[in-house]
Design an enzyme around this catalytic site. Structure first.
Site, short mmCIF file in Angstrom:
data_model
loop_
_atom_site.label_atom_id
_atom_site.label_comp_id
_atom_site.label_asym_id
_atom_site.label_seq_id
_atom_site.Cartn_x
_atom_site.Cartn_y
_atom_site.Cartn_z
CG ASP A 102 11.68 -30.06 -19.29
OD1 ASP A 102 12.48 -29.23 -18.84
OD2 ASP A 102 10.54 -30.23 -18.84
CD GLU A 134 9.28 -20.39 -14.89
OE1 GLU A 134 10.28 -20.03 -15.53
OE2 GLU A 134 8.16 -20.54 -15.42
CB THR A 294 13.68 -16.61 -16.73
OG1 THR A 294 12.33 -16.18 -16.96
CG2 THR A 294 13.69 -17.68 -15.67
CD GLU A 332 17.40 -19.60 -13.47
OE1 GLU A 332 16.71 -20.05 -14.41
OE2 GLU A 332 17.38 -20.07 -12.33
CG LEU A 335 15.24 -19.50 -25.06
CD1 LEU A 335 14.83 -18.83 -26.37
CD2 LEU A 335 14.58 -20.86 -24.91
#
Length: 425
Positions: A102, A134, A294, A332, A335
């Site tokens: 963020d 999520e 993810t 996705e 990191l």
């Protein structure tokens, strides 16, 4: 329900989307770094990127409840439209700030604002379901150092509403004594499984009749939450061509233990002896939603071995669950990664090669985290362009990888003046 993919379409490759910076739209509701943003979108399109992912924050409802200002987002989406880029819009009901990566802080918004979305550009809505968007409980909050990787997290069932539901469930099960509180021996945010009585390998409380009752109730409450949100989203978007997706967290630490404690505290009733992702996939399937997952770029050996991390095994399990539920799987990276080693892992995962059996299926899409100055650095950009080409050609591509990489090298040279404009980012 999601439509069946024809035999002709199978193996056609995986479209790549790119996440925009979290602060793409300013608090003043304008496009941030407008000139660089425009050049960036042009560069992405020329590289073969399918579209972009945009987080839509509560600043659209900043002035007053029910009063919407779409200025910055309208401009950004129109910019994407000019470059013929599709848009995945993330309805971000969570707070920006406190999660991994963020870069800004934005407050939450009213769910009703989704009714005002722009359908002529947006082809997918990712519905925010919880922390970081999520579908999970806020069991491992990083803000203020409450939780640190690879802690097991903590159950989130101690407010009056959850306790009231737990009490009712215990009474219905004929065990009212189980309804007064959650597990008292499950440790704290930064414990490891063997630090606790509840999660330990031998005779842990999670295997007891009480543990099974509690975990069934706790995970079902999360599934019910997902059902409610998706029912509302489906009602809002059912007369449009917009697809709906839901993001599920890649909680890969302590995956090698029997209890899978971090997954349990997050609401995923997944253990060595129970599949917790099939019920999630089935719930999404009932609403025709895409399962977005993810940690696609991670390899098992790259993670701390003492925490028994296993992202590859986790991705495999999720892929099997979505195949079993006949739900499309999108991915996705968790990191930012710009190296070929990570790209190869994504290519492998996106091809859904499971146990050496590639089948015909592939992920329906992949979203790359994230557009930044690092992405447009010469070596990173060259590797990214080659990666996008390989993803689009799919696992059944006949051309050799070396040919694709030579084309990427030539493309980077030709687009150097355009990419230089992006360095404003």
């Amino acid at each position: 329900m999601y439509r069946e993919v024809s035999a002709k379409e199978k193996g056609r490759g995986v479209p790549v989307y790119v996440m925009m910076p979290l602060d793409s739209v300013t608090m003043g509701n304008t496009v941030n770094r407008r000139k660089a943003m425009n050049a960036s979108l042009q560069a992405l399109k020329s590289a073969g990127v399918e579209g972009i992912m945009v987080d839509v924050w509560g600043l659209v409802e900043r002035d007053a409840p029910g009063v919407y200002n779409w200025g910055g987002y309208t401009e950004l989406l129109e910019m994407a439209k000019r470059h013929e880029l599709k848009v995945q819009a993330v309805m971000s009901f969570h707070r920006c700030g406190g999660n991994v990566g963020d870069s800004c802080t934005v407050v939450v918004m009213d769910v009703e604002y989704t009714r005002q979305c722009l359908f002529n550009v947006v082809m997918e809505i990712q519905v925010g379901m919880g922390p970081a968007g999520e579908l999970r409980y806020p069991s491992y909050p990083e803000q203020n150092g409450t939780w640190k990787f690879p802690g097991i997290g903590a159950f989130q069932c101690y407010d009056k509403y959850m306790l009231s539901s737990l009490k009712a469930a215990a009474e219905a099960a004929g065990k009212p004594e189980w309804g007064s509180t959650g597990p008292t021996d499950a440790g704290h945010y930064n414990n490891w499984p063997e630090d606790t009585q509840f999660f330990r390998k031998e005779n842990g409380g999670w295997t007891s009749p009480y543990g099974e009752f509690f975990l069934n109730w706790y995970s079902q409450m999360l599934l019910d939450h997902g059902e409610r949100i998706l029912s509302s989203a489906k009602a809002i978007f059912e007369n449009t061509s917009v697809k709906i997706s839901v993001k599920v967290a890649g909680i890969h630490w302590h995956y090698g233990t029997r209890s899978h404690a971090p997954e349990l505290t997050a609401g995923y009733y997944n253990t060595r002896f129970r599949d917790g992702y099939l019920p999630i996939a089935q719930m999404l399937g009932r609403h025709g939603a895409i399962f977005n997952f993810t940690c696609i770029e991670m390899r098992d050996h790259e993670q701390p071995q003492d925490a028994l991390c296993a992202p590859e095994k986790l991705v495999r399990q999720v892929a099997l669950a979505t195949q079993g539920a006949k739900v499309p799987l999108a991915g996705e990276n968790a990191l930012p990664r710009y190296d070929e080693y990570a790209h190869e892992q994504i290519l492998q995962a996106a091809s859904l090669n499971i146990d050496g059996n590639s089948g015909d299926g592939e992920m329906c899409a992949f979203t790359y985290l994230r557009m930044s100055p690092h992405l447009f650095q010469e070596d990173n950009w060259r590797r990214f362009v080659a990666f996008v080409k390989k993803m689009k050609e799919g696992k059944n591509a006949e051309r050799c990888r070396e040919q694709v990489e030579r084309e990427a090298e030539h493309f980077v040279h030709m687009t150097q003046p355009l990419v230089q404009q992006v360095q404003w980012l």
